[in-house]
Design an enzyme around this catalytic site. Structure first.
Site, PDB file in Angstrom:
ATOM      1  N   ASP A 112     -67.814 -19.138 -15.813  1.00 51.80           N
ATOM      2  CA  ASP A 112     -68.070 -20.565 -15.993  1.00 51.80           C
ATOM      3  C   ASP A 112     -69.544 -20.843 -16.270  1.00 51.80           C
ATOM      4  O   ASP A 112     -69.874 -21.710 -17.070  1.00 51.80           O
ATOM      5  CB  ASP A 112     -67.614 -21.322 -14.742  1.00 51.80           C
ATOM      6  CG  ASP A 112     -66.130 -21.117 -14.487  1.00 51.80           C
ATOM      7  OD1 ASP A 112     -65.393 -20.904 -15.457  1.00 51.80           O
ATOM      8  OD2 ASP A 112     -65.719 -21.145 -13.311  1.00 51.80           O
TER       9      ASP A 112
ATOM     10  N   HIS B 288     -60.462 -26.656 -13.536  1.00 47.67           N
ATOM     11  CA  HIS B 288     -60.702 -26.633 -14.989  1.00 47.67           C
ATOM     12  C   HIS B 288     -59.591 -27.387 -15.728  1.00 47.67           C
ATOM     13  O   HIS B 288     -59.843 -28.185 -16.623  1.00 47.67           O
ATOM     14  CB  HIS B 288     -60.690 -25.189 -15.509  1.00 47.67           C
ATOM     15  CG  HIS B 288     -61.803 -24.326 -15.008  1.00 47.67           C
ATOM     16  ND1 HIS B 288     -63.127 -24.671 -15.131  1.00 47.67           N
ATOM     17  CD2 HIS B 288     -61.796 -23.116 -14.401  1.00 47.67           C
ATOM     18  CE1 HIS B 288     -63.876 -23.703 -14.623  1.00 47.67           C
ATOM     19  NE2 HIS B 288     -63.091 -22.743 -14.170  1.00 47.67           N
TER      20      HIS B 288
ATOM     21  N   HIS C 163     -59.137 -23.366  -8.073  1.00 43.03           N
ATOM     22  CA  HIS C 163     -60.302 -23.325  -8.963  1.00 43.03           C
ATOM     23  C   HIS C 163     -59.846 -23.511 -10.414  1.00 43.03           C
ATOM     24  O   HIS C 163     -60.392 -24.347 -11.148  1.00 43.03           O
ATOM     25  CB  HIS C 163     -60.995 -21.963  -8.772  1.00 43.03           C
ATOM     26  CG  HIS C 163     -62.067 -21.638  -9.771  1.00 43.03           C
ATOM     27  ND1 HIS C 163     -63.397 -21.563  -9.437  1.00 43.03           N
ATOM     28  CD2 HIS C 163     -62.001 -21.345 -11.097  1.00 43.03           C
ATOM     29  CE1 HIS C 163     -64.100 -21.261 -10.516  1.00 43.03           C
ATOM     30  NE2 HIS C 163     -63.284 -21.110 -11.543  1.00 43.03           N
ATOM     31  N   GLU C 164     -58.821 -22.749 -10.811  1.00 47.21           N
ATOM     32  CA  GLU C 164     -58.319 -22.868 -12.190  1.00 47.21           C
ATOM     33  C   GLU C 164     -57.785 -24.272 -12.459  1.00 47.21           C
ATOM     34  O   GLU C 164     -57.978 -24.822 -13.545  1.00 47.21           O
ATOM     35  CB  GLU C 164     -57.230 -21.828 -12.465  1.00 47.21           C
ATOM     36  CG  GLU C 164     -57.727 -20.386 -12.451  1.00 47.21           C
ATOM     37  CD  GLU C 164     -58.863 -20.139 -13.432  1.00 47.21           C
ATOM     38  OE1 GLU C 164     -58.854 -20.722 -14.526  1.00 47.21           O
ATOM     39  OE2 GLU C 164     -59.783 -19.370 -13.089  1.00 47.21           O
TER      40      GLU C 164
HETATM   41 ZN    ZN Z   1     -63.654 -20.889 -13.547  1.00 46.52          ZN
END
Ligand code: ZN
Length: 362
Positions: free
Chosen positions: A159, A62, A58-59
């Site tokens: 987010d 980004h 997930h990171e």
């Molecule tokens: Zn996030």
């Protein structure tokens, strides 16, 4: 000591484990070992490591999107409460911030779809929420769906809060959008806090975390707002003490000790700006050279800021050069003042206490 261990590096981003994460794993492992023996301990540790793999991916969602907009991320830290990607900055454009913010949850959507496709799972199965009976793949599916839902709550620093801010910024300008998004974030924080008291204590901590993070975002907005309406000339400390290139280092040391000033503009023979000399460079020169050497030999070349340069641009340039101060000079190279990080920090304190404060001199 920063309490994190580097476990590897992916495309220029160091992946680090916070010590509390290892303590957390050990604690879960020991608790499950005592309750259900080695197989129970291994089972839950494998599950937890896979959960954190999903968090890490997930990171990197980004991080990868941010890199497309020229923003690097030196490191990502994994802690028991999740991953924190230390990006250099957020992209300026609201549309880019939106894409960076949404890229993380989209990774979990992709993982969820993959799990459903590979293991033939569906979100409608009756035993879906009965996690005791669920398979590893089913539990991971639940985790990824929850990661998406939780992260899209429109509250900083989640987010969803950034998506909301980006959407608001498209219509009302970034500083106002952040203030509104921070208020909404703190509203959610209060809601979590109350739900935590009534239902699950973990939500109390989530509420507190969101509350303070929203406050920090707003501080950033104070700076952004300030930096957008002021110029380098408004924010500089006027009339600094000056040195000349030919002076000996000993004269610079005298000037350093005689005032609180730490960064000195250096003039050439014609009275124009030639460089900057800061305290660290003076001390280095004194240690490695001699007090008689010329100021010119230890100063750094500088790139004077014009007084009408927007403070946001000037401050970025100063920090980007790794400097704590930069000289402000007119087109003829005459020194007008010095812009320092300390002075900008003081202006932020004034602006927080008195939002309408006029800093313009004249
Ligand atoms: Zn996030």
């Amino acid at each position: 000591m920063n309490w994190s261990l580097t476990i590897g590096s992916v495309a220029g981003t160091r992946v680090r484990l916070h010590v509390t994460f290892l303590i957390f794993l050990a604690w879960i492992g020991i608790a499950d070992y005592l309750a259900g023996g080695p197989s129970a301990a291994i089972d839950s540790l494998v599950f937890l490591l896979l959960v954190f793999l999903c968090v890490t991916l997930h990171e990197f969602g980004h991080i990868t999107m941010a890199r497309r907009f020229g923003v690097n991320t030196p490191q990502v830290i994994l802690s028991p409460i999740g991953g924190i990607a230390a990006m250099e900055r957020m992209p300026e454009k609201p549309s880019q911030e939106l894409l960076v913010a949404i890229a993380g949850p989209l990774v979990n959507v992709a993982i969820a779809i993959l799990l459903m496709a590979v293991f033939g799972l569906g979100l409608t199965r009756a035993d879906f929420l009965d996690l005791e009976q669920a398979s590893l793949a089913e539990r991971l599916l639940v985790v990824n769906v929850m990661l998406v839902a939780f992260n899209l709550i429109p509250a900083f620093p989640m987010d969803g809060g950034r998506v909301l801010r980006a959407l608001l910024a498209m219509t009302m300008g970034a500083p106002r959008a952040t203030a509104v998004a921070a208020r909404i974030g703190q509203g959610f924080a209060a809601l979590f806090f109350v739900l935590g008291l009534l239902w699950n204590p973990i939500l109390i901590f989530v509420g507190l975390f969101i509350y303070f993070a929203a406050g920090a975002e707003e501080q950033q907005a104070v700076f952004t707002g300030l930096a957008a309406r002021l110029t380098a000339g408004d924010a500089m400390e006027p009339s600094p003490r000056l040195l000349t290139a030919g002076q000996p280092l000993s004269a610079a040391i005298d000037a350093l000790l005689a005032s609180p000033q730490k960064d000195f503009p250096v003039l050439d023979g014609a009275g124009r700006i030639a460089g900057m000399l800061d305290r660290d460079a003076m001390i280095r020169g004194l240690r490695d050279g001699s007090p008689a050497m010329a100021v010119e030999a230890v100063m750094r070349r500088c790139d004077p800021l014009p007084p009408d340069m927007p403070l946001a641009v000037a401050y970025d340039r100063m920090r980007g050069a790794g400097a704590g101060a930069e000289v402000v000079a007119d087109a003829q190279g005459r020194v007008l003042g010095v812009l320092t990080a300390d002075n900008v920090a003081e202006m932020m304190m004034v602006a927080s206490a008195r939002p309408g404060w006029r800093f313009r001199r004249g």
